[in-house]
Motif scaffolding. Structure first.
Motif, PDB file in Angstrom:
ATOM      1  N   PHE A 259      41.440  64.030  11.020  1.00  0.00           N
ATOM      2  CA  PHE A 259      41.856  66.012  11.891  1.00  0.00           C
ATOM      3  C   PHE A 259      41.470  66.907  10.837  1.00  0.00           C
ATOM      4  O   PHE A 259      41.959  68.396  10.915  1.00  0.00           O
TER       5      PHE A 259
ATOM      6  N   SER B  31      37.580  61.028  19.018  1.00  0.00           N
ATOM      7  CA  SER B  31      38.706  61.632  19.297  1.00  0.00           C
ATOM      8  C   SER B  31      39.516  61.573  19.049  1.00  0.00           C
ATOM      9  O   SER B  31      39.859  60.575  19.381  1.00  0.00           O
ATOM     10  N   THR B  32      41.034  61.701  19.460  1.00  0.00           N
ATOM     11  CA  THR B  32      41.536  61.881  19.709  1.00  0.00           C
ATOM     12  C   THR B  32      42.460  62.530  20.640  1.00  0.00           C
ATOM     13  O   THR B  32      42.137  63.765  20.806  1.00  0.00           O
ATOM     14  N   CYS B  33      42.580  61.853  21.664  1.00  0.00           N
ATOM     15  CA  CYS B  33      43.540  62.444  22.896  1.00  0.00           C
ATOM     16  C   CYS B  33      44.527  62.786  22.783  1.00  0.00           C
ATOM     17  O   CYS B  33      45.865  62.665  22.038  1.00  0.00           O
ATOM     18  N   GLU B  34      44.733  64.660  22.996  1.00  0.00           N
ATOM     19  CA  GLU B  34      45.893  65.278  22.321  1.00  0.00           C
ATOM     20  C   GLU B  34      46.921  64.709  22.326  1.00  0.00           C
ATOM     21  O   GLU B  34      48.541  65.350  22.957  1.00  0.00           O
ATOM     22  N   HIS B  35      47.083  64.377  24.142  1.00  0.00           N
ATOM     23  CA  HIS B  35      47.957  64.011  25.591  1.00  0.00           C
ATOM     24  C   HIS B  35      48.884  62.613  24.717  1.00  0.00           C
ATOM     25  O   HIS B  35      49.938  61.918  24.113  1.00  0.00           O
TER      26      HIS B  35
ATOM     27  N   LEU C  55      47.993  60.759  22.030  1.00  0.00           N
ATOM     28  CA  LEU C  55      47.296  60.650  20.177  1.00  0.00           C
ATOM     29  C   LEU C  55      46.646  59.063  20.118  1.00  0.00           C
ATOM     30  O   LEU C  55      46.967  58.609  19.135  1.00  0.00           O
TER      31      LEU C  55
ATOM     32  N   ARG D  69      40.329  67.036  16.121  1.00  0.00           N
ATOM     33  CA  ARG D  69      40.974  67.555  16.599  1.00  0.00           C
ATOM     34  C   ARG D  69      41.777  66.930  17.376  1.00  0.00           C
ATOM     35  O   ARG D  69      40.687  66.288  18.267  1.00  0.00           O
ATOM     36  N   PRO D  70      43.701  67.368  17.879  1.00  0.00           N
ATOM     37  CA  PRO D  70      43.863  66.926  18.933  1.00  0.00           C
ATOM     38  C   PRO D  70      42.969  66.922  19.707  1.00  0.00           C
ATOM     39  O   PRO D  70      43.156  68.952  20.135  1.00  0.00           O
ATOM     40  N   GLN D  71      42.785  66.919  21.202  1.00  0.00           N
ATOM     41  CA  GLN D  71      41.272  67.415  22.040  1.00  0.00           C
ATOM     42  C   GLN D  71      41.835  66.810  23.832  1.00  0.00           C
ATOM     43  O   GLN D  71      42.506  65.830  23.234  1.00  0.00           O
TER      44      GLN D  71
END
Ligand SMILES: Nc1nc2c(ncn2[C@@H]2O[C@H](COP(=O)(O)OP(=O)(O)OP(=O)(O)O)[C@@H](O)[C@H]2O)c(=O)[nH]1
Ligand SMILES: [Zn+2]
Length: 245
Positions: free
Chosen positions: A100, A132-136, A138, A173-175
């Motif tokens: 992050f 990346s990291t799925c914001e829904h 993680l 980033r959370p994305q």
């Protein structure tokens, strides 16, 4: 090597960690602790804050992440004090600082390196791998980004590696994939003032593969196009370069 300062821990978290109830605790929590849980949460092996691997990593509060991961392990019914998990909160904290870091980086610093080589044709860096990291949920989503642009009338170009660095900055980033795609395009528009830009991203989302709908291998493709690359001929040229493997 000098370590980056880590933001001080929130004292409320310390108290919360101390108040872990012993009554009704799961069997694995029953053994006696000879030391203070809160102190333990802030000492090595949790965490041993990582030196910033890159700009931005030092701004992640690793102590707070470690305390939260300890809570998470307890919540799922694990024993954070068993062999094998003792270092996990600290490890996750260090991993999160890296994953992050992009929250704390400025695209202007990456795209500040430009060269005036009077080039006015399309420049395309394709197949840039990223995670990346799925914001829904993680969990990771990962794939490839293709980034192309036509320099503006001043003929300014940026370093090729800077386009890949820009992808990483927004990926760390959370994305959601759509926002990742438009943020890359908008940063290039803002900082390079090109005649046109295209970004195409192809990803697999582990939240769709390992859980939920469970469709491993399903690919999501997003694109964002600005300026001259919206025109049929230039867009078709870019797409044929991107798709030509
Ligand atoms: N548009 C978009 N959706 C995403 C992205 N990453 C994950 N999602 C979706 O976010 C949605 C969240 O839906 P919810 O119904 O709130 O959550 P959920 O119950 O866990 O949904 P399921 O994944 O269907 O089990 C899911 O459909 C995911 O596939 C992304 O990058 N873009
Ligand atoms: Zn998800």
């Amino acid at each position: 090597m000098e370590r980056q300062p880590v933001a001080s821990a929130d004292p409320r978290r310390v108290r919360q960690t101390r108040q872990i109830p012993k009554e009704g605790a799961l069997p694995h929590e029953a053994h006696t602790h000879t030391h203070d849980l809160a102190a333990e949460a802030f000492e090595p092996p949790y965490p041993d804050p990582a030196p910033a691997l890159e700009a931005g990593a030092g701004a992640v509060d690793q102590r707070r992440v470690a305390a939260a991961v300890r809570e998470l392990l307890l919540a799922i019914g694990e024993d954070p004090d068993r062999d094998g998990l003792q270092g996990t909160p600290g490890r996750v904290a260090r991993a999160y600082a890296e994953m992050f870091a992009g929250l704390h980086q400025d695209p202007a610093e990456i795209l500040g390196t430009t060269f005036d080589i009077g080039h006015s044709e399309m420049v395309l860096v394709k197949d840039i791998p990223f995670y990346s990291t799925c914001e829904h949920h993680l969990v990771p989503f990962h794939g490839h980004a293709h980034v192309g642009y036509i320099p503006g009338s001043d003929g300014m170009v940026t370093g090729l590696s800077k386009l890949a660095r820009l992808v990483d900055l927004f990926a760390r980033r959370p994305q959601v994939q759509e926002r990742l795609t438009t943020q890359i395009v908008e940063a290039i528009v803002e900082h390079l003032r090109p005649a046109g830009v295209i970004v195409v991203i192809e990803c697999e989302h582990l939240c769709m593969s390992m859980r939920g709908v469970r469709k491993p291998g399903a690919k999501t493709v997003t694109s964002a196009v600005r300026g001259q690359l919206r025109e049929t001929a230039t867009r078709a040229e870019a797409m044929s370069l991107i798709l030509g493997r």
